[in-house]
Design an enzyme around this catalytic site. Structure first.
Site, PDB file in Angstrom:
ATOM      1  N   GLU A 125     -23.684 -24.999  -8.556  1.00 16.11           N
ATOM      2  CA  GLU A 125     -22.155 -24.849  -8.066  1.00 16.11           C
ATOM      3  C   GLU A 125     -22.431 -25.244  -6.598  1.00 16.11           C
ATOM      4  O   GLU A 125     -22.940 -24.831  -5.931  1.00 16.11           O
ATOM      5  CB  GLU A 125     -21.548 -23.636  -8.581  1.00 16.11           C
ATOM      6  N   GLY A 257     -23.886 -15.597  -2.382  1.00 11.71           N
ATOM      7  CA  GLY A 257     -24.280 -14.414  -2.669  1.00 11.71           C
ATOM      8  C   GLY A 257     -24.678 -14.165  -3.700  1.00 11.71           C
ATOM      9  O   GLY A 257     -25.737 -13.517  -4.032  1.00 11.71           O
ATOM     10  N   ALA A 258     -24.331 -14.815  -4.674  1.00 12.67           N
ATOM     11  CA  ALA A 258     -24.711 -14.726  -6.232  1.00 12.67           C
ATOM     12  C   ALA A 258     -23.926 -16.055  -7.036  1.00 12.67           C
ATOM     13  O   ALA A 258     -22.945 -16.345  -6.498  1.00 12.67           O
ATOM     14  CB  ALA A 258     -24.124 -13.364  -6.765  1.00 12.67           C
ATOM     15  N   MET A 259     -24.375 -16.350  -8.350  1.00  9.43           N
ATOM     16  CA  MET A 259     -23.866 -17.342  -8.988  1.00  9.43           C
ATOM     17  C   MET A 259     -23.865 -16.933 -10.329  1.00  9.43           C
ATOM     18  O   MET A 259     -25.221 -16.688 -10.890  1.00  9.43           O
ATOM     19  CB  MET A 259     -24.790 -18.624  -8.483  1.00  9.43           C
ATOM     20  N   GLU A 260     -22.836 -17.223 -10.946  1.00  9.71           N
ATOM     21  CA  GLU A 260     -22.692 -16.566 -12.267  1.00  9.71           C
ATOM     22  C   GLU A 260     -23.338 -17.678 -13.447  1.00  9.71           C
ATOM     23  O   GLU A 260     -22.737 -17.724 -14.724  1.00  9.71           O
ATOM     24  CB  GLU A 260     -21.016 -16.711 -12.613  1.00  9.71           C
ATOM     25  N   HIS A 293     -18.819  -8.818 -10.361  1.00 11.33           N
ATOM     26  CA  HIS A 293     -18.050 -10.116 -10.186  1.00 11.33           C
ATOM     27  C   HIS A 293     -18.694 -11.165 -11.084  1.00 11.33           C
ATOM     28  O   HIS A 293     -18.144 -11.851 -11.772  1.00 11.33           O
ATOM     29  CB  HIS A 293     -18.143 -10.421  -8.794  1.00 11.33           C
ATOM     30  N   GLU A 294     -20.031 -11.312 -11.114  1.00  8.30           N
ATOM     31  CA  GLU A 294     -20.709 -12.239 -11.843  1.00  8.30           C
ATOM     32  C   GLU A 294     -20.586 -12.278 -13.199  1.00  8.30           C
ATOM     33  O   GLU A 294     -20.316 -13.160 -13.987  1.00  8.30           O
ATOM     34  CB  GLU A 294     -22.137 -12.506 -11.159  1.00  8.30           C
ATOM     35  N   GLU A 316     -12.587 -17.497  -9.276  1.00 11.38           N
ATOM     36  CA  GLU A 316     -12.880 -16.584  -8.309  1.00 11.38           C
ATOM     37  C   GLU A 316     -11.989 -15.523  -7.912  1.00 11.38           C
ATOM     38  O   GLU A 316     -12.247 -14.344  -7.910  1.00 11.38           O
ATOM     39  CB  GLU A 316     -13.338 -17.293  -6.959  1.00 11.38           C
TER      40      GLU A 316
HETATM   41  N1  BES Z   1     -19.327 -18.735  -8.046  1.00  9.57           N
HETATM   42  C1  BES Z   1     -19.698 -18.230  -6.863  1.00  9.57           C
HETATM   43  C2  BES Z   1     -20.974 -18.693  -5.906  1.00  9.57           C
HETATM   44  C3  BES Z   1     -20.750 -19.994  -5.430  1.00  9.57           C
HETATM   45  C4  BES Z   1     -20.010 -19.935  -4.284  1.00  9.57           C
HETATM   46  C5  BES Z   1     -21.455 -21.156  -5.642  1.00  9.57           C
HETATM   47  C6  BES Z   1     -19.515 -20.981  -3.615  1.00  9.57           C
HETATM   48  C7  BES Z   1     -20.855 -22.165  -4.850  1.00  9.57           C
HETATM   49  C8  BES Z   1     -20.183 -22.356  -3.772  1.00  9.57           C
HETATM   50  C9  BES Z   1     -19.900 -16.716  -7.159  1.00  9.57           C
HETATM   51  O1  BES Z   1     -19.267 -16.222  -8.300  1.00  9.57           O
HETATM   52  C10 BES Z   1     -19.557 -15.849  -6.152  1.00  9.57           C
HETATM   53  O2  BES Z   1     -18.339 -15.753  -5.912  1.00  9.57           O
HETATM   54  N2  BES Z   1     -20.363 -15.397  -5.055  1.00  9.57           N
HETATM   55  C11 BES Z   1     -19.957 -14.649  -3.876  1.00  9.57           C
HETATM   56  C12 BES Z   1     -20.368 -13.101  -4.123  1.00  9.57           C
HETATM   57  C13 BES Z   1     -19.186 -12.302  -4.873  1.00  9.57           C
HETATM   58  C14 BES Z   1     -19.791 -11.189  -5.273  1.00  9.57           C
HETATM   59  C15 BES Z   1     -17.916 -12.385  -4.051  1.00  9.57           C
HETATM   60  C16 BES Z   1     -20.584 -15.193  -2.941  1.00  9.57           C
HETATM   61  O3  BES Z   1     -21.507 -15.909  -3.023  1.00  9.57           O
HETATM   62  O4  BES Z   1     -20.146 -15.011  -1.909  1.00  9.57           O
HETATM   63 ZN    ZN Z   2     -17.303 -15.635  -8.152  1.00  6.88          ZN
END
Ligand code: BES
Ligand code: ZN
Length: 846
Positions: A125, A257-260, A293-294, A316
């Site tokens: 992503e 931070g993390a990826m789903e 969240h994920e 999101e």
């Molecule tokens: N889908 C996002 C990760 C992401 C963000 C991928 C931007 C590519 C571009 C994931 O679900 C997410 O929201 N991650 C957050 C952490 C979350 C706990 C708020 C992040 O990465 O900051």
């Molecule tokens: Zn997210």
């Protein structure tokens, strides 16, 4: 206008893939990827385009016959001429480099017992699947995937992916075919991994994976939360988790931070692993909310996906609300909605008050713009507040019934915002879409003024709220008022409403008039003097969310120059004895903001330090440095705020106590209580700093695998006032052996926030901008260096320098809005300081 572009905006319009066979041969030693991707799909025209980026395409065949192709790098695509339109089976041979960009397929580095190791993982992503294999890399282009992966494998390695491994043949690992899903959710990883496993009551296998640099017990907390979260969502959504497993994997190098990824969620180590015996409560809460969240996305995002990135909020915003809904169910004693009040609400209210901000729903096309809308304050914080408003209007029964229908109607498929409103509207009978339109499509939010007019009538009016210059376009919102007076309508849609005679209303209600009780609607309130006085006279009766909200709204009004900043000072004194963590969080947010009104080393600064001492000293005496057995969650969370204030105040007793704790624990600093470890280290660095200490702490930073100890060191080390040491830190910025690229922004921010280091850090950023662009450029990380700088600067000099440096870059795709807004943000602080400093410093000196 380019007509060809508008005619076929999406590649998916012309070519619809059904199934991908993805074969990859990854050679870590040679740093190459060789692949063959076979796609079954339907072409509505004979000339199609497929996304690719950085791929060297050797060969394209249709039914084993070579066909012509043209690489179009500026479109991140390859154009292929098929023998004819219709159903086709297309095969593409290619090679690609394996690079350290934390995008696509990439290595993560770590050490075990001093030995350098790597694991390979993926991050697709938003638009990096095309760097791993050719594909129609658009969320609507859902297909099934069969992965087959070979790599320079040695004994003891594990490979995992979205689906279970099916078999291994000739060193190739074959995985079960996925369900229909979007390309950006495909994932795999391999290397020397450890894991812990459990199972949900419905039979889903849940696992946590990490490198062997970590203690096994660091996986336990995440495993428990992941299992409970899946069980919670299966029930809450009335929809089963559709895959056989849910793996959580911590990667040592990770940009977001993390990826789903469906079935294989990836995390920064700090957001998944923790030492259950020594981690502060707020860190545990953070890890829990990241995991939930994920896992919320496994339905909202993975099972049902937005049609296009303009509706990113469907992913999101929703996941950001659900993290709190689920953690509240799993750990009710945490009162996690209080965290929502300290993190999401103020972040949204702050950024959304700057003119030029984007709405939650926003048109986007090119990849850099897509990345730029993952704005933590807007699509996450504001978006989740929007949905919290929806939840409050609907109630959980209607919400869950609506969601069940939404999943049933769109599973393995895509949806747009209106599909959600339709489902929720059907379940509730409310025209939710109409109410939400004003919030999702418009940027900004209103301040509602509550006044008693000359006739004694209580009148409400709404107007867009700005911090800094803003053009009033006469926007209005449909505002859920949540008043404690029945005379106030449920929704205020007009610019102005008259509620009636205040004296009479007040007598009926028997309490002061209030709006936005619970602070779950996205607006702030400006009470007139009389109304505010009535509330403040009864402030001790209010719950902590309301007390906090009072402080927060007044701070925002002061930042927007609607009231004087000096008016906040008596309020700080008044609430300084509060035992509530969230009241203290806002109180010290305001107190810390006062620092921008004083110059380093000035007599005003000395006055401010005295004021900090007054604010904190009783609480410091009450709580002490060391956590007490059995103390409340609030006491645990308040302690760091007041100790930090005491350190700023240069409270001798506090500094001595911290030093003693340091001396008593110097050979086991990592084992120091995580609640206060960071502050002990910071005090030592600031008050007893030396080159020896610096070397020791930096070595500990490199050696420890405990993410929360690492974070404490990263916070403390840059607070040194020794310019030589600051130069040493900055000298490591580009050295990934010491500072991983994923952590660089925090190190940059740490030095920039330090008066002694600001100049050097700012010089570094300007000198190394090109390097930064090359290293983290194609990623949302990049823009956030600008945001971070603007968050700190508040002087005319920095404003001028900021403009000089960034204005010429304003047309860079993905940076335009950020630069424009950040200039306004600094300008508003410069103007505020100029206008208010004298009055404010006089109020502090009183
Ligand atoms: N889908 C996002 C990760 C992401 C963000 C991928 C931007 C590519 C571009 C994931 O679900 C997410 O929201 N991650 C957050 C952490 C979350 C706990 C708020 C992040 O990465 O900051
Ligand atoms: Zn997210």
């Amino acid at each position: 206008m380019n007509f060809l572009m508008t005619e076929n905006k999406r590649l998916y319009d012309v070519f619809q893939p059904d199934h991908y066979d993805v074969y990859l041969d990854i050679d870590r030693a040679k740093r190459t990827i060789a692949g063959t991707t076979t796609i079954d799909g339907h072409a509505s025209k004979p000339v199609i385009k497929i996304n690719q980026k950085f791929l060297h395409i050797a060969n394209v065949t249709v039914d084993q016959k070579q066909v012509p192709f043209t690489v179009k790098d500026n479109e991140e695509a390859v154009e292929i001429t098929l023998p004819a339109a219709g159903d086709v089976k297309l095969s593409i041979d290619y090679t690609a480099p394996l690079t350290d960009t934390m995008m696509g397929i990439y290595p993560s580095y770590y050490k075990v017992n001093g030995e350098q190791k790597q694991i390979i993982g993926t991050q697709f992503e938003t638009t990096a699947a095309r760097q791993a294999f050719p594909c129609v890399d658009e969320p609507a282009a859902k297909a099934t995937f069969s992965l087959a992966i070979k790599f320079d494998e040695h004994p003891g390695e594990t490979i995992i992916a979205n689906m279970p491994e099916n078999h291994v043949k000739d060193g190739i690992h074959y995985f079960d075919q996925t369900v229909k899903m979007s390309t950006y959710l495909v994932a795999f990883a391999f290397g020397e991994l450890q894991s812990k496993m459990t199972e949900t009551k419905s039979g889903v296998k849940v696992g946590v994976f990490a490198t062997k640099a970590h203690q096994a017990k660091e996986l336990d907390f995440a495993l428990g939360i992941a299992k409970k979260a899946i069980e919670f969502y299966e029930d809450f959504y009335h929809t089963p988790y559709p895959l056989p497993h849910s793996w959580q994997l911590a990667l040592p190098d990770f940009s977001a931070g993390a990826m789903e990824n469906w079935g294989l969620v990836t995390y920064r180590e700090a957001y998944l692993l923790l030492d259950p015996d020594n981690t502060a409560l707020d860190m545990k809460q953070l890890v829990a909310t990241v995991i939930t969240h994920e896992l919320a996305h496994q339905w909202f995002g993975d099972l049902v996906t937005m049609k296009w990135w303009d509706d990113l909020w469907l992913n999101e915003s929703f996941a950001n609300m659900m993290e709190y809904v689920s953690v509240d169910a799993i750990h009710p004693e945490w009162k996690i909605w209080e965290l929502f009040q300290t993190s999401e609400a103020p972040m949204a209210l702050q950024r959304d008050a700057t003119d030029g901000v984007q709405p939650v729903h926003v048109e986007v096309n090119n990849p850099a713009e897509i990345d730029s809308i993952f704005d933590p304050a807007i699509v996450y914080a504001k978006g989740s507040r929007m949905l919290v408003m929806v939840r409050a209007l609907l109630g959980d029964d209607a919400l869950r019934a609506g969601l069940k229908n939404y999943f049933a109607a769109h599973k393995y498929n895509n949806a747009a915002g209106n599909d959600l409103w339709q489902a929720l509207g059907d379940a509730s009978g409310l025209n939710i879409g109409e109410i939400m339109k004003s919030w999702l499509e418009q940027p900004g939010y209103p301040v509602v003024s509550a006044t008693v007019n000359d006739q004694g009538q209580l009148v409400l009016s709404q107007k867009q709220f700005f911090i800094g210059d803003g053009k009033d376009k006469g926007r209005t919102w449909q505002i859920p008022l949540n008043s404690n007076y029945d005379a106030a309508p449920q929704i205020m849609a007009d610019k102005e409403v008259v509620l009636g005679d205040y004296a009479t209303l007040q007598k009926q209600a028997g309490q002061p008039f209030r709006l936005n009780v619970g602070n779950n609607s996205h607006f702030i309130v400006k009470y007139d003097d009389q109304l505010l006085k009535d509330i403040l006279d009864h402030a001790t009766d209010l719950d902590s969310i309301s007390q906090r909200q009072l402080l927060q709204d007044l701070r925002l009004l002061a930042e927007g120059q609607q009231i004087s900043y000096a008016n906040l000072i008596p309020l700080l004194t008044r609430f300084a004895g509060s035992h509530s963590a969230i009241v203290n969080a806002e109180l010290y947010h305001i107190a810390n903001s006062l620092k921008m009104f004083v110059k380093p080393g000035s007599s005003e600064e000395a006055q401010l330090k005295k004021f900090f001492n007054q604010l904190s000293k009783d609480q410091v005496a009450r709580l002490g440095w060391l956590p007490k057995a059995g103390e409340s969650n609030d006491d645990q969370l308040v302690r760091p705020y007041v100790l930090n204030a005491a350190l700023y105040a240069h409270n001798e007793d506090a500094i001595k106590a911290a030093h003693q704790i340091f001396l008593d624990n110097q050979d086991k600093l990592g084992a120091l209580s995580a609640d206060i470890r960071g502050l002990v280290l910071k005090s030592e660095v600031q008050n007893y700093g030396s080159r020896d200490l610096f070397d020791k702490l930096l070595a500990a930073y490199q050696q420890t695998a405990d993410p929360s100890y690492k974070a404490d060191l990263r916070m403390a080390i840059p607070t040194t006032t020794d310019l030589e040491l600051i130069k040493l830190i900055i000298g490591h910025y580009k050295d990934a052996q010491v500072i991983k690229p994923q952590d660089l922004r925090a190190w940059y921010r740490g030095v920039l926030a330090n008066d002694a280091g600001q100049e050097a850090a700012w010089d570094w950023l300007r000198n190394e901008w090109q390097w930064l662009d090359d290293t983290v450029g194609g990623d949302m990380e990049f823009a956030s260096y600008i945001t971070v700088s603007a968050g700190i600067f508040h002087t005319p000099q920095r404003l001028a320098e900021f403009k000089e440096f960034f204005e010429p870059k304003i047309n860079t795709p993905g940076l335009t809005r950020e630069i424009t807004m950040d200039i306004r943000i600094i300008e508003s602080k410069v103007a505020l300081v100029e206008k208010e400093a004298d009055a404010l410093n006089a109020a502090i000196a009183d």
